[in-house]
Design an enzyme around this catalytic site. Structure first.
Site, PDB file in Angstrom:
ATOM      1  N   SER A 153       0.846  -1.198   0.000  1.00 20.70           N
ATOM      2  CA  SER A 153       0.000   0.000   0.000  1.00 20.70           C
ATOM      3  C   SER A 153       0.876   1.240   0.000  1.00 20.70           C
ATOM      4  O   SER A 153       1.997   1.223   0.523  1.00 20.70           O
ATOM      5  CB  SER A 153      -0.855  -0.018   1.266  1.00 20.70           C
ATOM      6  OG  SER A 153      -1.405   1.253   1.509  1.00 20.70           O
ATOM      7  N   LYS A 205       2.246  -3.436   6.863  1.00 20.29           N
ATOM      8  CA  LYS A 205       2.618  -3.498   5.441  1.00 20.29           C
ATOM      9  C   LYS A 205       4.132  -3.334   5.280  1.00 20.29           C
ATOM     10  O   LYS A 205       4.771  -4.023   4.478  1.00 20.29           O
ATOM     11  CB  LYS A 205       1.877  -2.423   4.642  1.00 20.29           C
ATOM     12  CG  LYS A 205       0.376  -2.643   4.530  1.00 20.29           C
ATOM     13  CD  LYS A 205       0.032  -3.815   3.599  1.00 20.29           C
ATOM     14  CE  LYS A 205      -1.463  -4.055   3.530  1.00 20.29           C
ATOM     15  NZ  LYS A 205      -1.851  -5.296   2.855  1.00 20.29           N
ATOM     16  N   TYR A 240      -1.531  -0.323  11.222  1.00 23.45           N
ATOM     17  CA  TYR A 240      -1.836  -0.973   9.940  1.00 23.45           C
ATOM     18  C   TYR A 240      -0.668  -0.764   8.960  1.00 23.45           C
ATOM     19  O   TYR A 240      -0.180  -1.707   8.331  1.00 23.45           O
ATOM     20  CB  TYR A 240      -3.145  -0.411   9.358  1.00 23.45           C
ATOM     21  CG  TYR A 240      -3.268  -0.583   7.870  1.00 23.45           C
ATOM     22  CD1 TYR A 240      -3.557  -1.829   7.315  1.00 23.45           C
ATOM     23  CD2 TYR A 240      -3.064   0.495   7.005  1.00 23.45           C
ATOM     24  CE1 TYR A 240      -3.631  -1.989   5.937  1.00 23.45           C
ATOM     25  CE2 TYR A 240      -3.142   0.339   5.639  1.00 23.45           C
ATOM     26  CZ  TYR A 240      -3.427  -0.907   5.105  1.00 23.45           C
ATOM     27  OH  TYR A 240      -3.487  -1.059   3.754  1.00 23.45           O
TER      28      TYR A 240
HETATM   29  C1  UD1 Z   1      -7.072   4.708   3.790  1.00 22.99           C
HETATM   30  C2  UD1 Z   1      -5.966   4.499   4.771  1.00 22.99           C
HETATM   31  C3  UD1 Z   1      -4.839   3.793   4.065  1.00 22.99           C
HETATM   32  C4  UD1 Z   1      -5.324   2.448   3.557  1.00 22.99           C
HETATM   33  C5  UD1 Z   1      -6.522   2.662   2.655  1.00 22.99           C
HETATM   34  C6  UD1 Z   1      -7.123   1.319   2.300  1.00 22.99           C
HETATM   35  C7  UD1 Z   1      -6.141   6.310   6.379  1.00 22.99           C
HETATM   36  C8  UD1 Z   1      -5.506   7.537   6.943  1.00 22.99           C
HETATM   37  N1  UD1 Z   1      -5.541   5.762   5.334  1.00 22.99           N
HETATM   38  O1  UD1 Z   1      -6.589   5.543   2.733  1.00 22.99           O
HETATM   39  O2  UD1 Z   1      -3.753   3.593   4.949  1.00 22.99           O
HETATM   40  O3  UD1 Z   1      -4.300   1.807   2.836  1.00 22.99           O
HETATM   41  O4  UD1 Z   1      -7.504   3.455   3.303  1.00 22.99           O
HETATM   42  O5  UD1 Z   1      -8.186   0.982   3.031  1.00 22.99           O
HETATM   43  O6  UD1 Z   1      -7.149   5.871   6.897  1.00 22.99           O
HETATM   44  N2  UD1 Z   1     -12.845  10.953   3.311  1.00 22.99           N
HETATM   45  C9  UD1 Z   1     -13.925  11.776   3.624  1.00 22.99           C
HETATM   46  N3  UD1 Z   1     -15.053  11.219   4.148  1.00 22.99           N
HETATM   47  C10 UD1 Z   1     -15.172   9.870   4.384  1.00 22.99           C
HETATM   48  C11 UD1 Z   1     -14.070   9.024   4.055  1.00 22.99           C
HETATM   49  C12 UD1 Z   1     -12.924   9.602   3.537  1.00 22.99           C
HETATM   50  O7  UD1 Z   1     -13.865  13.005   3.428  1.00 22.99           O
HETATM   51  O8  UD1 Z   1     -16.228   9.430   4.880  1.00 22.99           O
HETATM   52  C13 UD1 Z   1     -11.648  11.550   2.674  1.00 22.99           C
HETATM   53  C14 UD1 Z   1     -10.347  11.316   3.427  1.00 22.99           C
HETATM   54  O9  UD1 Z   1     -10.112  12.338   4.355  1.00 22.99           O
HETATM   55  C15 UD1 Z   1      -9.335  11.308   2.275  1.00 22.99           C
HETATM   56  C16 UD1 Z   1     -10.130  10.729   1.093  1.00 22.99           C
HETATM   57  O10 UD1 Z   1     -11.495  10.918   1.427  1.00 22.99           O
HETATM   58  O11 UD1 Z   1      -8.953  12.624   1.935  1.00 22.99           O
HETATM   59  C17 UD1 Z   1      -9.876   9.246   0.876  1.00 22.99           C
HETATM   60  O12 UD1 Z   1     -10.094   8.544   2.107  1.00 22.99           O
HETATM   61  P1  UD1 Z   1     -10.112   6.939   2.172  1.00 22.99           P
HETATM   62  O13 UD1 Z   1     -10.989   6.405   1.110  1.00 22.99           O
HETATM   63  O14 UD1 Z   1     -10.415   6.563   3.579  1.00 22.99           O
HETATM   64  O15 UD1 Z   1      -8.648   6.526   1.776  1.00 22.99           O
HETATM   65  P2  UD1 Z   1      -7.235   6.935   2.444  1.00 22.99           P
HETATM   66  O16 UD1 Z   1      -7.405   7.671   3.703  1.00 22.99           O
HETATM   67  O17 UD1 Z   1      -6.429   7.602   1.385  1.00 22.99           O
END
Ligand code: UD1
Length: 336
Positions: A123, A151, A147
């Site tokens: 990842s 990895k 987590y």
């Molecule tokens: C997350 C994990 C990452 C993991 C990946 C796979 C974190 C900090 N990182 O990636 O380590 O490998 O998932 O499962 O958790 N967002 C919102 N609202 C939401 C959900 C997300 O605004 O309800 C935003 C987040 O702040 C981010 C973006 O959407 O900016 C993507 O979030 P997400 O899909 O959770 O992925 P990552 O955080 O990049």
């Protein structure tokens, strides 16, 4: 090739099984079903009609692993693992046991069976705090949560093993943000409970299961203030695995390769594209930042092109259209 797939019934594993079968490979998959449904395997069989055998098995079951490896494989694709960052902070031991010890068991069983070819789900979390975008494979590594630490540790286990023993061919594929679903709408992402990740939350809101999306922070130093990520269509990701499998011969022991599209989209851009795909406004509200999130990260995909002859082909519109088709046709996921 005859390929063993761990975590086969999960979101990415099921898409990989489908593309393996479509490419003409023979697949044996297993999963402990802790966060997935066996229905995905029935659907994959329906879509590809190839030889797919499935068993319920846990990576911590060493005799079970040895037994399945004794079936004889050309290569293993290893997807099984826990991936919820928040949960990993609360239960670091659980993550270490499942992800790290489980992977060690798998490598040991592979060794016993004489199979030394592996494609592993790493990842972009291994890059820790991002120094500069786009991120290439030489970016310093670091763990920002338990987590991510698992990895990192599994990558190191693979690097050390490949250095110590000749003959290993290991592709460590560092995924950016996989989203979307197979275009047929029969398989897709179906997280148990409240989704942690953006796209499933957006789609469950679009289909009426959630009231609104919470946008975690609109005060980041990005063009619209919301977080920027490199979203990659899960079918492109699965095809990246097939490319790695085909080219394991050119891997020098264990090597890491980014799998990303090479461009970033903000949370608001994703919600807008998803609204267009669903043909309706998806409600959202700006909320506080989520602890541990970075402002922006996207991949330099140059090495993947060079090493695997692979690049992502599907854009954000297609990711959202395919994710929506899956959610619309399966509003309750596989549980319906
Ligand atoms: C997350 C994990 C990452 C993991 C990946 C796979 C974190 C900090 N990182 O990636 O380590 O490998 O998932 O499962 O958790 N967002 C919102 N609202 C939401 C959900 C997300 O605004 O309800 C935003 C987040 O702040 C981010 C973006 O959407 O900016 C993507 O979030 P997400 O899909 O959770 O992925 P990552 O955080 O990049």
């Amino acid at each position: 090739m005859k390929v063993l797939v761990t975590g086969a019934s999960g979101y990415i594993g099921s898409h990989a099984c489908l593309e393996l079968l479509r490419a003409g490979h023979e697949v044996v998959g297993f999963d402990n079903l802790s966060n997935s449904s066996q229905t995905s395997m029935d659907r994959v069989r329906g879509l590809a009609r190839g030889p797919l055998r499935f068993e319920k098995l846990d990576l911590l079951d060493k005799p079970g692993l040895e037994k399945i490896m004794a079936l004889g494989f050309d290569a293993v694709m290893h997807f099984a693992g826990l991936k919820a960052v928040g949960e990993s902070v609360e239960k670091p031991d659980l993550y270490r046991r499942n992800n790290v010890d489980g992977s060690a068991n798998l490598l040991a069983a592979m060794k016993t069976a004489g199979c030394r070819r592996l494609v592993f789900s790493s990842s972009c979390t291994v890059y820790g705090e991002v120094k500069k975008n786009p991120v290439d494979e030489s970016h310093p590594r670091g763990a920002v949560n338990p987590y991510g630490r698992t990895k990192l540790d599994i990558e190191d286990m693979c690097f050390e093993l490949a250095r110590a023993e000749k003959g290993w061919r290991i592709a460590l594929l560092r995924y950016f943000n996989p989203v979307g679903a197979d275009a047929g709408g029969r398989i897709g992402e179906d997280p148990h409970g409240l989704p942690n990740n953006l796209m499933p939350f957006v789609m469950q809101t679009a289909v009426g299961r959630r009231e609104k999306v919470r946008v975690f922070g609109a005060d980041y130093p990005t063009p619209d203030g919301t977080g920027v990520r490199d979203y990659i269509h899960v079918t492109d990701l699965a095809l990246g695995h097939i490319a790695a499998l085909d080219r394991l011969d050119v891997f020098d022991g264990a090597e890491a390769v980014n799998l990303g599209a090479g461009r970033g989209y903000s949370v608001l851009e994703v919600i807008k594209a998803a609204s267009k795909a669903a043909g309706k406004d998806i409600p959202y509200e700006i909320s506080p930042r989520r602890p541990g999130d970075s402002a922006a990260i996207w991949a330099d995909p140059t090495f993947a092109k060079k090493k695997l002859g692979w690049s992502a082909a599907r854009g954000l519109g297609e990711m959202c259209a395919d994710a929506w088709r899956w959610q619309r046709d399966n509003p309750e996921g596989y549980g319906a």
